[in-house]
Design an enzyme around this catalytic site. Structure first.
Site, PDB file in Angstrom:
ATOM      1  CB  CYS A   2      -0.924   0.081   1.126  1.00  0.00           C
ATOM      2  SG  CYS A   2      -1.850  -1.291   1.510  1.00  0.00           S
ATOM      3  NE  ARG A  27       4.787   1.560  -1.109  1.00  0.00           N
ATOM      4  CZ  ARG A  27       5.541   1.713  -0.088  1.00  0.00           C
ATOM      5  NH1 ARG A  27       6.619   2.276  -0.006  1.00  0.00           N
ATOM      6  NH2 ARG A  27       5.142   0.962   1.165  1.00  0.00           N
ATOM      7  CD1 TRP A  74      -0.209  -5.919  -3.394  1.00  0.00           C
ATOM      8  CD2 TRP A  74      -0.019  -6.607  -1.122  1.00  0.00           C
ATOM      9  NE1 TRP A  74       0.361  -7.065  -3.327  1.00  0.00           N
ATOM     10  CE2 TRP A  74       0.203  -7.504  -1.969  1.00  0.00           C
ATOM     11  CE3 TRP A  74      -0.394  -6.916   0.350  1.00  0.00           C
ATOM     12  CZ2 TRP A  74       0.957  -8.771  -1.448  1.00  0.00           C
ATOM     13  CZ3 TRP A  74       0.120  -7.915   0.741  1.00  0.00           C
ATOM     14  CH2 TRP A  74       0.706  -8.970  -0.241  1.00  0.00           C
ATOM     15  CG  ASN A 100       0.104   1.880   3.867  1.00  0.00           C
ATOM     16  OD1 ASN A 100      -0.809   2.020   3.166  1.00  0.00           O
ATOM     17  ND2 ASN A 100       1.316   2.363   3.123  1.00  0.00           N
ATOM     18  N   GLY A 101      -0.702  -1.255   6.685  1.00  0.00           N
ATOM     19  CA  GLY A 101      -0.406  -2.357   7.888  1.00  0.00           C
ATOM     20  C   GLY A 101      -1.622  -3.059   8.177  1.00  0.00           C
ATOM     21  CD  GLU A 483      17.565 -13.292  -7.051  1.00  0.00           C
ATOM     22  OE1 GLU A 483      16.910 -13.733  -6.179  1.00  0.00           O
ATOM     23  OE2 GLU A 483      17.158 -12.272  -7.624  1.00  0.00           O
ATOM     24  CE  LYS A 487      14.043 -11.155  -9.553  1.00  0.00           C
ATOM     25  NZ  LYS A 487      14.759 -11.100  -8.306  1.00  0.00           N
ATOM     26  CD  GLU A 490      10.587 -11.732  -8.172  1.00  0.00           C
ATOM     27  OE1 GLU A 490       9.824 -11.273  -7.374  1.00  0.00           O
ATOM     28  OE2 GLU A 490      11.579 -11.631  -8.532  1.00  0.00           O
ATOM     29  CG  HIS A 506      19.145 -36.983  -3.127  1.00  0.00           C
ATOM     30  ND1 HIS A 506      19.621 -38.262  -2.758  1.00  0.00           N
ATOM     31  CD2 HIS A 506      20.323 -36.434  -3.285  1.00  0.00           C
ATOM     32  CE1 HIS A 506      20.979 -38.158  -2.722  1.00  0.00           C
ATOM     33  NE2 HIS A 506      21.257 -36.966  -3.092  1.00  0.00           N
ATOM     34  CE  LYS A 605      11.974  -2.977  -5.349  1.00  0.00           C
ATOM     35  NZ  LYS A 605      12.846  -4.034  -5.898  1.00  0.00           N
TER      36      LYS A 605
END
Ligand code: F6R
Length: 610
Positions: A2, A27, A74, A100-101, A483, A487, A490, A506, A605
């Site tokens: 948010c 964000r 968000w 926000n929160g 990583e 990438k 996402e 395995h 973000k």
């Protein structure tokens, strides 16, 4: 996550707020809203869509107001919808609130308010706050006091901005666990959850700390703690320009940030290496040198991409300093009652410096007496300020939701910290000088990789329709495999998993067939031969192979379907190079799928909620 923007001054607040919200779009959000108050009307406009949609809606009327607040949401509690979007409004339509929160005790507060006759419209946890403030306004004589009393009842996290029809000369803001900055202008002041929303207007900011409330007028502001103690706030100068947060001619922020890595990596090491002495100089660790070098253990805690950087850091620190290192997801660290002693150094890595889990882990480690170091990108961020000491990565603003240049800069800073400690232990001067020499020549190697952008784009064509990927690497390149897979998933929504290459047999080997591309990070290091054997195992099962290999590796070309070459460096620094082709590959695959790589679905973000 948010975003909050607010304005009070002599100009029309609406374009300022809309522009600020656009700067916060990176964000991540799913709905947006704006609330304004002027002498004749109080108006709220919301949309389930994007800020551009909100702009169209608001421009339909010719509204003008010197006071307003705006929000991008968000979703946490309740789906993205008009009614759940902010601002939230009291029944009399006189108080507008953005938040926000997460309000953790909202169910209890809501019950009490409902018993008092308050009606709720949304499914969110936030709406309780606006009614609670309304409740206190009946007995307290102003908005500031009502907000303070309301917040005293709240458990959870918040960054809020509130405006009130009967007090149109102010915005009241408060913070606990969710960032909030006040921008200081001339006869105008601003509020935002992120300085990026303000820098077009002012470089002077005041960071609100947890448990602080402020009332902001156009020409002044006052701050108190929520328990009513007066506080003096310092004004900081932000060293950030609009150019740094623009796309600079690139089609996406993500591509710009990948392509500027020769600069960002250079900035991370600039002025910090002393070749003559073979040492790194880190001003942010001054006064703590001996305590760090004598730590009985180093723990590194982070989330997501920063956690992958932490894993590389573990390899670096253990190889060169001999101090045992543990890496822990911040979200687990904070809840599992970790055993931490005063002899431990805990490093918290966070690009944003605001990630809620990392911040909570920092608080936990501090409480237990460990030395806490922050490795952050955003200057003045909460983790940077709350740590005992730390090192900024100086990668410059990272706007693309998928972290790229922050990762490589985090690795540079971890290498600097490794050198910093190792030279105080067993590493001699010439060994230190060798590392520094390798760091100095890294930039031209990064440039050589970035020049292959077009070829990597062509390789992406071959893989764009694949549904699953496996990324494999060993040693320093196991975290790089993680990583690379992160990438890809996402931004392209393709399922991808990273594994240590030897783990393949395995379990994951069961997945391999001609439809399953496997990306190998196969650098010429001590485990190269082993990785080649793993490549053979995949070939034997008809798997398609893309390898990231060293420039002088002619052998691998004959084995695999595609290869991207990167220059050789020392093992510790090689991940900084091997990850770049994986960033470009993920980027091009996502773009070829027609996806908006800068705002991937569901992602934020800066993850300021748990
Ligand atoms: C991935 C990504 C996230 C972040 C994570 C931690 O591309 O960006 O996984 O790395 O949310 O964020 P920071 O580093 O800001 O704490």
């Amino acid at each position: 996550m948010c975003g909050i923007v607010g304005y009070i001054g002599e100009k029309n607040s609406i374009p300022i707020i809309l522009e600020g919200l656009k700067r916060l779009e990176y964000r991540g959000y799913d709905s947006a809203g704006i609330g304004i108050i002027n002498t004749t009307e109080c108006k709220v406009v919301k949309t389930k869509g994007k800020v551009a949609e909100l702009e169209k809606l608001i421009n339909k009327g010719s509204i003008h107001s010197n006071l307003g607040i705006g929000h991008t949401r968000w979703a946490t509690h309740g789906e993205p919808s008009m009614v759940n979007a902010h601002p939230h409004i009291n029944e009399a339509h006189t108080i507008f609130l953005i938040h926000n929160g997460i309000i953790e005790n909202y169910a209890t507060l809501k019950k009490g308010l409902q018993e008092e006759g308050y009606k709720f419209k949304s499914e969110t946890d936030k709406e309780v706050l606006v009614h609670l403030i309304d409740h206190y306004l009946k007995t307290k004589n102003n908005l500031f006091q009502a907000v303070r009393y309301a917040l005293n009842e709240v458990e959870g996290t918040y960054g809020i901005a509130v405006i009130y029809k009967n007090e149109p000369e102010k915005i009241v803001v408060a913070r606990k666990g969710s960032p909030l900055v006040i921008g200081i202008g001339k006869n105008e002041n601003f509020v935002a959850s992120d300085v990026n929303a303000l820098i077009a207007h002012t470089s002077q900011v005041v960071y609100l700390e947890d448990g602080e409330v402020a009332e902001i007028y156009k020409d002044r502001f006052h701050a108190k703690t929520i328990s009513d103690e007066n506080i003096i706030k310092e004004i900081h100068e932000v060293d950030l320009s609009i150019d740094e947060i623009s796309k600079g001619g690139f089609s996406h922020y993500m591509l710009k940030e990948i392509m500027e890595q020769s600069d960002s990596i250079f900035n991370s090491m600039r002025g910090r290496l002393v070749l003559k002495e073979g040492i790194s100089k880190l001003g942010g660790l001054q006064g703590f040198e001996e305590r760090i070098a004598n730590s009985s253990r180093i723990i590194i805690s982070a989330c997501g991409t920063s956690w992958h950087a932490a894993l590389v850091g573990e390899y670096m620190l253990e190889e060169y300093t001999g101090i045992p290192v543990e890496v822990e997801y911040a979200s687990e660290f904070r809840y599992r009652h970790p055993v931490i002693t005063k002899n431990d150094t805990v490093i918290f890595i966070s690009q944003s410096g605001e990630t809620a889990d990392t911040l909570a882990a920092l608080k936990e480690a501090k409480k237990k007496g460990a030395l806490c170091l922050g490795v952050c990108n955003v200057v003045g961020s909460t983790i940077a300020r709350d740590s005992d000491a730390g090192v900024y990565i100086h990668a410059g603003p990272e706007i693309g939701v998928a972290s790229t240049k922050a990762f490589t800069s985090q690795l540079v800073v971890l290498a600097l910290i490794t050198l910093f400690i190792a030279r105080r232990k067993n590493l001699n001067m010439s060994e230190g000088q060798e590392i520094i020499h390798e760091m100095h020549i890294l930039i031209s190697k990064v440039e050589a990789i970035l020049k292959q952008n077009k070829e990597i784009e062509k390789i992406a064509d071959e893989y764009v329709n694949c549904k699953n990927f496996l990324y494999l690497g060993r040693g320093y390149h196991f975290p790089v495999a993680l990583e690379g897979a992160l990438k890809l998933k996402e931004i392209s929504y393709i399922h991808a998993e990273g594994y240590p290459a030897a783990e393949m047999k395995h379990g994951p080997i069961a997945l391999i067939d001609e439809n399953m591309p496997v990306v190998f990070i196969a650098m010429k290091d001590s485990v190269y031969e082993k990785v080649i054997s793993n490549i053979e195992e995949v070939k034997a099962r008809k798997g398609r192979i893309l390898a990231i290999a060293n420039e002088d590796d002619d052998y691998i070309e004959k084995l695999v379907d595609h290869v991207i070459k990167v220059p050789k460096s020392i093992n510790m620094l090689q991940p900084i190079l091997s990850v770049i082709p994986l960033q470009l590959l993920a980027y091009h695959i996502a773009v070829k799928k027609g996806l908006n790589v800068d705002q991937p679905r569901n992602l934020a973000k800066s993850v300021t909620v748990e």
